[in-house]
Design an enzyme around this catalytic site. Structure first.
Site, PDB file in Angstrom:
ATOM      1  N   LYS A 148       0.016   5.478   6.824  1.00 53.43           N
ATOM      2  CA  LYS A 148      -0.463   6.015   5.624  1.00 53.43           C
ATOM      3  C   LYS A 148       0.003   7.521   5.771  1.00 53.43           C
ATOM      4  O   LYS A 148       0.436   7.930   6.363  1.00 53.43           O
ATOM      5  CB  LYS A 148      -2.074   5.988   5.496  1.00 53.43           C
ATOM      6  CG  LYS A 148      -2.589   4.738   6.150  1.00 53.43           C
ATOM      7  CD  LYS A 148      -2.838   3.719   4.948  1.00 53.43           C
ATOM      8  CE  LYS A 148      -2.804   2.343   4.636  1.00 53.43           C
ATOM      9  NZ  LYS A 148      -2.954   1.807   3.422  1.00 53.43           N
TER      10      LYS A 148
ATOM     11  N   SER B  39       0.500  -1.233   0.130  1.00 50.75           N
ATOM     12  CA  SER B  39       0.357   0.113   0.070  1.00 50.75           C
ATOM     13  C   SER B  39       1.146   1.189   0.047  1.00 50.75           C
ATOM     14  O   SER B  39       0.288   2.191  -0.655  1.00 50.75           O
ATOM     15  CB  SER B  39      -0.660   0.149   1.393  1.00 50.75           C
ATOM     16  OG  SER B  39       0.016   0.122   2.254  1.00 50.75           O
TER      17      SER B  39
END
Length: 168
Positions: A90, A45
């Protein structure tokens, strides 16, 4: 039954060793949970910032607690809103009050849909949007879920990098 003097000495040394070990474990736990620690970045990711096969980064919990103001582009670690037992990394895309396109790629929502990030929340996304579960899936993230800031990549040594807010 009589206790031999050497048994008393052995028992004392063993007890003292156990006490030192317990103190070390407690100190390590407190450091890891309140100051920071190395953490393994695994999964696709955040590619290309972090390789999918695993790299080691430094998570700074103390810097976030002392200076909780985030900047767009900053890397953060947070408890996953979908699985609170999991810590994910993130990138901060939007701050409270920002109007954000839910999915500019159009993969998970029409690229015309927008949302205003509420107070006390941020919008986060993985760098590899095709393989990331992020705010496009679970919406704005509460600041209470953020654990810390990712401040450096320390392994592999050939990719050593300090992450400065807004520049990574």
């Amino acid at each position: 039954m009589t206790t031999l003097p050497w048994m008393k000495i052995l028992f004392k040394k063993f007890s003292l060793g156990c006490l030192h070990a317990a103190n070390f474990v407690c100190a390590f736990h407190l450091f890891k949970e309140n100051i920071g620690s190395p953490c393994l970045m695994d999964g696709p990711s955040m590619f290309p910032t972090f390789d999918a096969n695993g790299e080691i980064a430094i998570e700074s919990i103390l810097s976030y607690r002392l200076f909780p103001d985030l900047v767009r582009g900053e890397l953060v670690s947070l408890k996953s809103p979908l699985n609170p037992d999991r810590i994910v990394c993130k990138r901060v895309i939007g701050l409270a009050g920002d109007t954000i396109c839910i999915d500019p790629t159009g993969l998970k929502a029409p690229s015309t849909e927008h949302v205003i990030v509420p107070e006390g929340h941020v919008w986060v996304a993985g760098d590899n949007t095709s393989c990331s579960i992020d705010s496009r899936d679970y919406g704005p993230v509460s600041m209470a879920l953020i654990r810390g800031k990712i401040v450096a990549r320390v392994y592999p040594f050939s990719r050593l990098q300090i992450f400065t807010p807004g520049v990574t």
